[in-house]
Write a protein that holds these residues in place. Sequence first.
Motif, PDB file in Angstrom:
ATOM      1  N   LEU A  91      33.925  33.952  33.249  1.00 25.39           N
ATOM      2  CA  LEU A  91      33.775  32.502  33.228  1.00 25.39           C
ATOM      3  C   LEU A  91      33.691  31.904  34.622  1.00 25.39           C
ATOM      4  O   LEU A  91      33.009  30.907  34.830  1.00 25.39           O
ATOM      5  CB  LEU A  91      34.948  31.870  32.470  1.00 25.39           C
ATOM      6  CG  LEU A  91      35.210  32.395  31.050  1.00 25.39           C
ATOM      7  CD1 LEU A  91      36.400  31.671  30.449  1.00 25.39           C
ATOM      8  CD2 LEU A  91      33.970  32.236  30.173  1.00 25.39           C
ATOM      9  N   ASP A  92      34.404  32.514  35.570  1.00 19.98           N
ATOM     10  CA  ASP A  92      34.427  31.960  36.919  1.00 19.98           C
ATOM     11  C   ASP A  92      34.783  33.062  37.902  1.00 19.98           C
ATOM     12  O   ASP A  92      35.481  34.029  37.547  1.00 19.98           O
ATOM     13  CB  ASP A  92      35.450  30.825  37.006  1.00 19.98           C
ATOM     14  CG  ASP A  92      35.336  30.035  38.296  1.00 19.98           C
ATOM     15  OD1 ASP A  92      34.212  29.962  38.852  1.00 19.98           O
ATOM     16  OD2 ASP A  92      36.359  29.492  38.765  1.00 19.98           O
ATOM     17  N   VAL A  93      34.304  32.924  39.122  1.00 17.40           N
ATOM     18  CA  VAL A  93      34.633  33.850  40.209  1.00 17.40           C
ATOM     19  C   VAL A  93      34.875  33.032  41.464  1.00 17.40           C
ATOM     20  O   VAL A  93      34.156  32.062  41.734  1.00 17.40           O
ATOM     21  CB  VAL A  93      33.482  34.860  40.467  1.00 17.40           C
ATOM     22  CG1 VAL A  93      33.798  35.717  41.697  1.00 17.40           C
ATOM     23  CG2 VAL A  93      33.253  35.750  39.250  1.00 17.40           C
ATOM     24  N   GLU A  94      35.884  33.411  42.225  1.00 20.01           N
ATOM     25  CA  GLU A  94      36.091  32.786  43.535  1.00 20.01           C
ATOM     26  C   GLU A  94      36.582  33.825  44.527  1.00 20.01           C
ATOM     27  O   GLU A  94      37.200  34.825  44.153  1.00 20.01           O
ATOM     28  CB  GLU A  94      37.091  31.629  43.449  1.00 20.01           C
ATOM     29  CG  GLU A  94      38.494  32.012  43.034  1.00 20.01           C
ATOM     30  CD  GLU A  94      39.449  30.828  43.054  1.00 20.01           C
ATOM     31  OE1 GLU A  94      39.680  30.281  44.149  1.00 20.01           O
ATOM     32  OE2 GLU A  94      39.952  30.462  41.977  1.00 20.01           O
ATOM     33  N   VAL A  95      36.261  33.593  45.796  1.00 21.48           N
ATOM     34  CA  VAL A  95      36.744  34.459  46.865  1.00 21.48           C
ATOM     35  C   VAL A  95      38.170  34.034  47.194  1.00 21.48           C
ATOM     36  O   VAL A  95      38.463  32.838  47.349  1.00 21.48           O
ATOM     37  CB  VAL A  95      35.847  34.341  48.111  1.00 21.48           C
ATOM     38  CG1 VAL A  95      36.373  35.232  49.232  1.00 21.48           C
ATOM     39  CG2 VAL A  95      34.407  34.713  47.774  1.00 21.48           C
ATOM     40  N   VAL A  96      39.082  35.018  47.271  1.00 21.67           N
ATOM     41  CA  VAL A  96      40.486  34.709  47.522  1.00 21.67           C
ATOM     42  C   VAL A  96      40.989  35.497  48.725  1.00 21.67           C
ATOM     43  O   VAL A  96      40.342  36.424  49.208  1.00 21.67           O
ATOM     44  CB  VAL A  96      41.357  35.045  46.286  1.00 21.67           C
ATOM     45  CG1 VAL A  96      41.061  34.101  45.142  1.00 21.67           C
ATOM     46  CG2 VAL A  96      41.157  36.495  45.849  1.00 21.67           C
ATOM     47  N   ASP A  97      42.168  35.107  49.188  1.00 16.87           N
ATOM     48  CA  ASP A  97      42.807  35.768  50.312  1.00 16.87           C
ATOM     49  C   ASP A  97      43.152  37.210  49.942  1.00 16.87           C
ATOM     50  O   ASP A  97      43.447  37.514  48.786  1.00 16.87           O
ATOM     51  CB  ASP A  97      44.082  35.001  50.695  1.00 16.87           C
ATOM     52  CG  ASP A  97      44.698  35.522  51.966  1.00 16.87           C
ATOM     53  OD1 ASP A  97      45.537  36.443  51.856  1.00 16.87           O
ATOM     54  OD2 ASP A  97      44.353  35.030  53.050  1.00 16.87           O
ATOM     55  N   GLU A  98      43.170  38.085  50.922  1.00 17.16           N
ATOM     56  CA  GLU A  98      43.454  39.494  50.663  1.00 17.16           C
ATOM     57  C   GLU A  98      44.880  39.726  50.174  1.00 17.16           C
ATOM     58  O   GLU A  98      45.198  40.793  49.646  1.00 17.16           O
ATOM     59  CB  GLU A  98      43.196  40.322  51.919  1.00 17.16           C
ATOM     60  CG  GLU A  98      44.098  39.978  53.087  1.00 17.16           C
ATOM     61  CD  GLU A  98      43.803  40.820  54.306  1.00 17.16           C
ATOM     62  OE1 GLU A  98      44.601  40.742  55.264  1.00 17.16           O
ATOM     63  OE2 GLU A  98      42.810  41.555  54.297  1.00 17.16           O
ATOM     64  N   GLU A  99      45.761  38.730  50.310  1.00 21.83           N
ATOM     65  CA  GLU A  99      47.122  38.851  49.812  1.00 21.83           C
ATOM     66  C   GLU A  99      47.195  38.634  48.307  1.00 21.83           C
ATOM     67  O   GLU A  99      48.183  38.994  47.667  1.00 21.83           O
ATOM     68  CB  GLU A  99      48.042  37.834  50.515  1.00 21.83           C
ATOM     69  CG  GLU A  99      48.173  38.038  52.013  1.00 21.83           C
ATOM     70  CD  GLU A  99      48.753  39.401  52.349  1.00 21.83           C
ATOM     71  OE1 GLU A  99      49.728  39.807  51.681  1.00 21.83           O
ATOM     72  OE2 GLU A  99      48.231  40.062  53.264  1.00 21.83           O
ATOM     73  N   PHE A 100      46.155  38.049  47.740  1.00 28.19           N
ATOM     74  CA  PHE A 100      46.162  37.766  46.301  1.00 28.19           C
ATOM     75  C   PHE A 100      45.968  39.050  45.506  1.00 28.19           C
ATOM     76  O   PHE A 100      45.120  39.881  45.826  1.00 28.19           O
ATOM     77  CB  PHE A 100      45.040  36.783  45.947  1.00 28.19           C
ATOM     78  CG  PHE A 100      44.914  36.520  44.460  1.00 28.19           C
ATOM     79  CD1 PHE A 100      45.686  35.559  43.850  1.00 28.19           C
ATOM     80  CD2 PHE A 100      44.023  37.257  43.684  1.00 28.19           C
ATOM     81  CE1 PHE A 100      45.574  35.323  42.473  1.00 28.19           C
ATOM     82  CE2 PHE A 100      43.905  37.035  42.313  1.00 28.19           C
ATOM     83  CZ  PHE A 100      44.688  36.059  41.715  1.00 28.19           C
ATOM     84  N   HIS A 101      46.760  39.191  44.451  1.00 27.15           N
ATOM     85  CA  HIS A 101      46.616  40.316  43.526  1.00 27.15           C
ATOM     86  C   HIS A 101      46.816  39.775  42.118  1.00 27.15           C
ATOM     87  O   HIS A 101      47.823  39.107  41.842  1.00 27.15           O
ATOM     88  CB  HIS A 101      47.646  41.403  43.829  1.00 27.15           C
ATOM     89  CG  HIS A 101      47.407  42.697  43.122  1.00 27.15           C
ATOM     90  ND1 HIS A 101      47.635  42.860  41.765  1.00 27.15           N
ATOM     91  CD2 HIS A 101      46.946  43.906  43.573  1.00 27.15           C
ATOM     92  CE1 HIS A 101      47.343  44.096  41.411  1.00 27.15           C
ATOM     93  NE2 HIS A 101      46.912  44.755  42.499  1.00 27.15           N
ATOM     94  N   ALA A 102      45.863  40.042  41.236  1.00 24.51           N
ATOM     95  CA  ALA A 102      45.906  39.450  39.899  1.00 24.51           C
ATOM     96  C   ALA A 102      47.200  39.750  39.164  1.00 24.51           C
ATOM     97  O   ALA A 102      47.704  38.912  38.407  1.00 24.51           O
ATOM     98  CB  ALA A 102      44.717  39.937  39.072  1.00 24.51           C
ATOM     99  N   ARG A 103      47.749  40.931  39.359  1.00 26.50           N
ATOM    100  CA  ARG A 103      48.986  41.299  38.673  1.00 26.50           C
ATOM    101  C   ARG A 103      50.226  40.865  39.445  1.00 26.50           C
ATOM    102  O   ARG A 103      51.090  40.163  38.927  1.00 26.50           O
ATOM    103  CB  ARG A 103      49.013  42.805  38.428  1.00 26.50           C
ATOM    104  CG  ARG A 103      50.298  43.289  37.754  1.00 26.50           C
ATOM    105  CD  ARG A 103      50.301  44.795  37.565  1.00 26.50           C
ATOM    106  NE  ARG A 103      51.580  45.264  37.067  1.00 26.50           N
ATOM    107  CZ  ARG A 103      51.938  46.538  36.995  1.00 26.50           C
ATOM    108  NH1 ARG A 103      51.091  47.480  37.395  1.00 26.50           N
ATOM    109  NH2 ARG A 103      53.121  46.891  36.527  1.00 26.50           N
ATOM    110  N   PHE A 104      50.313  41.256  40.711  1.00 28.33           N
ATOM    111  CA  PHE A 104      51.549  41.055  41.458  1.00 28.33           C
ATOM    112  C   PHE A 104      51.758  39.623  41.944  1.00 28.33           C
ATOM    113  O   PHE A 104      52.884  39.246  42.259  1.00 28.33           O
ATOM    114  CB  PHE A 104      51.605  42.029  42.633  1.00 28.33           C
ATOM    115  CG  PHE A 104      51.624  43.473  42.216  1.00 28.33           C
ATOM    116  CD1 PHE A 104      52.418  43.890  41.160  1.00 28.33           C
ATOM    117  CD2 PHE A 104      50.848  44.418  42.874  1.00 28.33           C
ATOM    118  CE1 PHE A 104      52.440  45.224  40.754  1.00 28.33           C
ATOM    119  CE2 PHE A 104      50.872  45.753  42.482  1.00 28.33           C
ATOM    120  CZ  PHE A 104      51.662  46.154  41.418  1.00 28.33           C
ATOM    121  N   SER A 105      50.698  38.830  42.016  1.00 25.75           N
ATOM    122  CA  SER A 105      50.841  37.441  42.451  1.00 25.75           C
ATOM    123  C   SER A 105      51.121  36.485  41.298  1.00 25.75           C
ATOM    124  O   SER A 105      51.379  35.308  41.520  1.00 25.75           O
ATOM    125  CB  SER A 105      49.567  36.984  43.190  1.00 25.75           C
ATOM    126  OG  SER A 105      49.316  37.773  44.324  1.00 25.75           O
TER     127      SER A 105
END
Length: 265
Positions: A91-105
């Motif tokens: 549905l959507d995509v964005e560029v995120v910081d390298e510190e972001f993690h879909a599970r751990f954040s």
Amino acid sequence: MPRYKLIIEYDGTDFFGWQRQREHISVQEVLEDAIFKFSSERVQVFASGRTDSGVHALGQVASVDLETNYPAFKVREAINFHIRPAKVAVLDVEVVDEEFHARFSATERSYLYRIINRRAHLVLDHKRAWFIPQNLDAEAMNEAAQALVGIHDFSSFRAKDCQAKSPVKSINEISVTRIGEEIRIELSARSFLYHQVRNIAGSLKKVGLGKWTKQDIERVLEAKDRRQAGEMAPAWGLYFVGVKFDPQEGDLAHDPSAGTDATIQ
């Protein structure tokens, strides 16, 4: 190396869950294969919650690293082009910081369990909701569900093969509402035990039928014994709704109440 955050919708009927498996098709596999087709990169896509076989998603969140710096909208369009005919859509995509993690954040995950409560069998909602023809009292179910809010030992609602280190979880919110023929059980928590939501739904069904009361839910919770709870509701009524992220909260990996399951249903 850019990191991308993906918001994903899927019909889990034809998949053996999120996680890639050797002998069965998974959501992770078709996503990673679609990414390879346009980028020629073999990558691993990390999800906020590893949904079980047959479970759907309205707002699954995933993260992936690519060597090439593509515009976010091109990543979305390319995945959606190559992933067809699988019943998965980005549905959507964005560029995120390298510190972001879909599970751990992730700091909170939300689920919806759908019940269609009517006499006529399901047609359009077949494999997308739990069909219960007997009349259910949604108000009684909602009142009983409040006994589960807060920090508890949820052993009574935990699958036998759950791998979480601790059965202690904190449910932030749970509600049961009726909209016409549909009863919606909505839950939010930082993480859930394996089959926790489905086992809760099965126990609340007994309340809706008038066989149990709120006191019975409290009794089952206190028992810390899966055999005391109700049946496990079918997978096809369950939807992964969405995820909240707060960079100030720190990693889920450092939360002892979260275990290693990170929302497996």
